[in-house]
Write a protein that holds these residues in place. Sequence first.
Motif, PDB file in Angstrom:
ATOM      1  N   GLN A 106     -11.257  45.392   3.970  1.00 57.12           N
ATOM      2  CA  GLN A 106     -12.529  45.130   3.309  1.00 57.12           C
ATOM      3  C   GLN A 106     -13.229  43.907   3.900  1.00 57.12           C
ATOM      4  O   GLN A 106     -14.409  43.694   3.671  1.00 57.12           O
ATOM      5  CB  GLN A 106     -12.311  44.943   1.814  1.00 57.12           C
ATOM      6  N   LEU A 107     -12.475  43.116   4.649  1.00 57.17           N
ATOM      7  CA  LEU A 107     -13.038  41.953   5.330  1.00 57.17           C
ATOM      8  C   LEU A 107     -13.478  42.376   6.725  1.00 57.17           C
ATOM      9  O   LEU A 107     -12.899  43.269   7.324  1.00 57.17           O
ATOM     10  CB  LEU A 107     -11.982  40.847   5.456  1.00 57.17           C
ATOM     11  N   LYS A 108     -14.477  41.704   7.252  1.00 55.36           N
ATOM     12  CA  LYS A 108     -14.884  42.028   8.614  1.00 55.36           C
ATOM     13  C   LYS A 108     -13.866  41.519   9.621  1.00 55.36           C
ATOM     14  O   LYS A 108     -13.649  42.133  10.652  1.00 55.36           O
ATOM     15  CB  LYS A 108     -16.260  41.419   8.915  1.00 55.36           C
ATOM     16  N   ASN A 109     -13.265  40.399   9.329  1.00 52.57           N
ATOM     17  CA  ASN A 109     -12.298  39.794  10.238  1.00 52.57           C
ATOM     18  C   ASN A 109     -11.022  39.479   9.483  1.00 52.57           C
ATOM     19  O   ASN A 109     -11.062  38.961   8.378  1.00 52.57           O
ATOM     20  CB  ASN A 109     -12.858  38.482  10.826  1.00 52.57           C
ATOM     21  N   HIS A 110      -9.914  39.802  10.113  1.00 54.17           N
ATOM     22  CA  HIS A 110      -8.617  39.442   9.537  1.00 54.17           C
ATOM     23  C   HIS A 110      -7.595  39.338  10.656  1.00 54.17           C
ATOM     24  O   HIS A 110      -7.772  39.876  11.735  1.00 54.17           O
ATOM     25  CB  HIS A 110      -8.182  40.438   8.467  1.00 54.17           C
ATOM     26  N   SER A 111      -6.539  38.624  10.367  1.00 52.77           N
ATOM     27  CA  SER A 111      -5.520  38.359  11.375  1.00 52.77           C
ATOM     28  C   SER A 111      -4.215  39.051  11.005  1.00 52.77           C
ATOM     29  O   SER A 111      -4.045  39.545   9.888  1.00 52.77           O
ATOM     30  CB  SER A 111      -5.281  36.849  11.478  1.00 52.77           C
ATOM     31  N   ILE A 112      -3.295  39.034  11.946  1.00 54.35           N
ATOM     32  CA  ILE A 112      -1.952  39.544  11.680  1.00 54.35           C
ATOM     33  C   ILE A 112      -1.315  38.707  10.573  1.00 54.35           C
ATOM     34  O   ILE A 112      -0.660  39.230   9.672  1.00 54.35           O
ATOM     35  CB  ILE A 112      -1.094  39.513  12.962  1.00 54.35           C
ATOM     36  N   THR A 113      -1.522  37.401  10.632  1.00 57.41           N
ATOM     37  CA  THR A 113      -0.967  36.498   9.620  1.00 57.41           C
ATOM     38  C   THR A 113      -1.527  36.828   8.239  1.00 57.41           C
ATOM     39  O   THR A 113      -0.784  36.851   7.249  1.00 57.41           O
ATOM     40  CB  THR A 113      -1.265  35.034   9.989  1.00 57.41           C
ATOM     41  N   MET A 114      -2.828  37.107   8.155  1.00 56.03           N
ATOM     42  CA  MET A 114      -3.444  37.457   6.875  1.00 56.03           C
ATOM     43  C   MET A 114      -2.859  38.770   6.353  1.00 56.03           C
ATOM     44  O   MET A 114      -2.505  38.878   5.173  1.00 56.03           O
ATOM     45  CB  MET A 114      -4.958  37.600   7.026  1.00 56.03           C
ATOM     46  N   LEU A 115      -2.704  39.739   7.225  1.00 60.08           N
ATOM     47  CA  LEU A 115      -2.129  41.025   6.831  1.00 60.08           C
ATOM     48  C   LEU A 115      -0.702  40.844   6.316  1.00 60.08           C
ATOM     49  O   LEU A 115      -0.316  41.418   5.295  1.00 60.08           O
ATOM     50  CB  LEU A 115      -2.160  41.994   8.020  1.00 60.08           C
ATOM     51  N   MET A 116       0.063  40.010   7.001  1.00 57.46           N
ATOM     52  CA  MET A 116       1.441  39.749   6.578  1.00 57.46           C
ATOM     53  C   MET A 116       1.466  39.042   5.216  1.00 57.46           C
ATOM     54  O   MET A 116       2.303  39.361   4.366  1.00 57.46           O
ATOM     55  CB  MET A 116       2.154  38.896   7.631  1.00 57.46           C
ATOM     56  N   SER A 117       0.549  38.117   4.998  1.00 56.53           N
ATOM     57  CA  SER A 117       0.491  37.401   3.717  1.00 56.53           C
ATOM     58  C   SER A 117       0.141  38.341   2.568  1.00 56.53           C
ATOM     59  O   SER A 117       0.719  38.248   1.478  1.00 56.53           O
ATOM     60  CB  SER A 117      -0.537  36.269   3.788  1.00 56.53           C
ATOM     61  N   VAL A 118      -0.799  39.240   2.804  1.00 60.16           N
ATOM     62  CA  VAL A 118      -1.172  40.213   1.771  1.00 60.16           C
ATOM     63  C   VAL A 118       0.014  41.128   1.466  1.00 60.16           C
ATOM     64  O   VAL A 118       0.332  41.390   0.303  1.00 60.16           O
ATOM     65  CB  VAL A 118      -2.416  41.019   2.206  1.00 60.16           C
ATOM     66  N   ALA A 119       0.688  41.593   2.521  1.00 66.34           N
ATOM     67  CA  ALA A 119       1.865  42.451   2.318  1.00 66.34           C
ATOM     68  C   ALA A 119       2.945  41.707   1.540  1.00 66.34           C
ATOM     69  O   ALA A 119       3.572  42.268   0.633  1.00 66.34           O
ATOM     70  CB  ALA A 119       2.408  42.924   3.672  1.00 66.34           C
ATOM     71  N   GLU A 120       3.144  40.428   1.868  1.00 70.54           N
ATOM     72  CA  GLU A 120       4.132  39.627   1.145  1.00 70.54           C
ATOM     73  C   GLU A 120       3.748  39.523  -0.331  1.00 70.54           C
ATOM     74  O   GLU A 120       4.614  39.591  -1.218  1.00 70.54           O
ATOM     75  CB  GLU A 120       4.243  38.231   1.759  1.00 70.54           C
ATOM     76  N   GLY A 121       2.462  39.383  -0.612  1.00 75.39           N
ATOM     77  CA  GLY A 121       1.998  39.341  -1.998  1.00 75.39           C
ATOM     78  C   GLY A 121       2.325  40.625  -2.751  1.00 75.39           C
ATOM     79  O   GLY A 121       2.758  40.592  -3.902  1.00 75.39           O
ATOM     80  N   PHE A 122       2.133  41.766  -2.079  1.00 70.37           N
ATOM     81  CA  PHE A 122       2.468  43.047  -2.704  1.00 70.37           C
ATOM     82  C   PHE A 122       3.977  43.177  -2.924  1.00 70.37           C
ATOM     83  O   PHE A 122       4.411  43.720  -3.938  1.00 70.37           O
ATOM     84  CB  PHE A 122       1.951  44.219  -1.872  1.00 70.37           C
ATOM     85  N   VAL A 123       4.771  42.687  -1.980  1.00 67.16           N
ATOM     86  CA  VAL A 123       6.229  42.717  -2.132  1.00 67.16           C
ATOM     87  C   VAL A 123       6.643  41.847  -3.316  1.00 67.16           C
ATOM     88  O   VAL A 123       7.476  42.240  -4.138  1.00 67.16           O
ATOM     89  CB  VAL A 123       6.944  42.264  -0.840  1.00 67.16           C
ATOM     90  N   LYS A 124       6.040  40.665  -3.427  1.00 61.68           N
ATOM     91  CA  LYS A 124       6.351  39.780  -4.550  1.00 61.68           C
ATOM     92  C   LYS A 124       5.953  40.414  -5.883  1.00 61.68           C
ATOM     93  O   LYS A 124       6.676  40.301  -6.881  1.00 61.68           O
ATOM     94  CB  LYS A 124       5.652  38.436  -4.377  1.00 61.68           C
ATOM     95  N   ALA A 125       4.807  41.084  -5.907  1.00 62.23           N
ATOM     96  CA  ALA A 125       4.369  41.753  -7.133  1.00 62.23           C
ATOM     97  C   ALA A 125       5.351  42.860  -7.523  1.00 62.23           C
ATOM     98  O   ALA A 125       5.671  43.031  -8.708  1.00 62.23           O
ATOM     99  CB  ALA A 125       2.965  42.326  -6.946  1.00 62.23           C
ATOM    100  N   LYS A 126       5.832  43.588  -6.533  1.00 65.80           N
ATOM    101  CA  LYS A 126       6.813  44.652  -6.788  1.00 65.80           C
ATOM    102  C   LYS A 126       8.121  44.059  -7.315  1.00 65.80           C
ATOM    103  O   LYS A 126       8.726  44.581  -8.253  1.00 65.80           O
ATOM    104  CB  LYS A 126       7.057  45.441  -5.502  1.00 65.80           C
ATOM    105  N   LEU A 127       8.553  42.949  -6.727  1.00 68.04           N
ATOM    106  CA  LEU A 127       9.767  42.271  -7.177  1.00 68.04           C
ATOM    107  C   LEU A 127       9.601  41.747  -8.600  1.00 68.04           C
ATOM    108  O   LEU A 127      10.522  41.819  -9.414  1.00 68.04           O
ATOM    109  CB  LEU A 127      10.118  41.128  -6.219  1.00 68.04           C
ATOM    110  N   ARG A 128       8.410  41.259  -8.919  1.00 73.95           N
ATOM    111  CA  ARG A 128       8.118  40.770 -10.267  1.00 73.95           C
ATOM    112  C   ARG A 128       8.253  41.909 -11.276  1.00 73.95           C
ATOM    113  O   ARG A 128       8.779  41.732 -12.374  1.00 73.95           O
ATOM    114  CB  ARG A 128       6.722  40.160 -10.318  1.00 73.95           C
TER     115      ARG A 128
END
Length: 135
Positions: A106-128
């Motif tokens: 949804q962003l015009k620009n994003h990095s590999i690091t940003m993608l990894m951080s978002v994925a980590e957030g989803f993993v943490k939400a699943k663990l929660r």
Amino acid sequence: MRSPSEKTELSKGLWQEGELQRDMDYLRQMLLDLEAEDDWLHTFGLFEGPGEADTKRDYHVTLLCDEGLLQKTQPGVYRMTSKGHDFLDHTRDQHIWDKSKAAVGQLKNHSITMLMSVAEGFVKAKLREITGLDI
């Protein structure tokens, strides 16, 4: 910055019709393939092959090194770093990968690091959800 017409003969093929673009699915699949191999050292001969597939692979190997997901141990030999394994651990689940790409897409620009951080957030939400722990 030089125009495509000023590039060397070696790199001209990289500049045709926007082919020199980072492909997040390709990066992830490269890491998954490397992880599945029996050896922890992987060989890539930069610009050895004449084909576009070799050029794309070599370019993405360089990007993985830039991000610290792969490390060059000697000319043409690489290993996956701990950060590379973390990236895979966060993005291995196809559903999490797809949700992460959709979120950053949804962003015009994003990095590999940003993608990894978002994925980590989803993993943490699943663990929660599973444990009730707020990590």
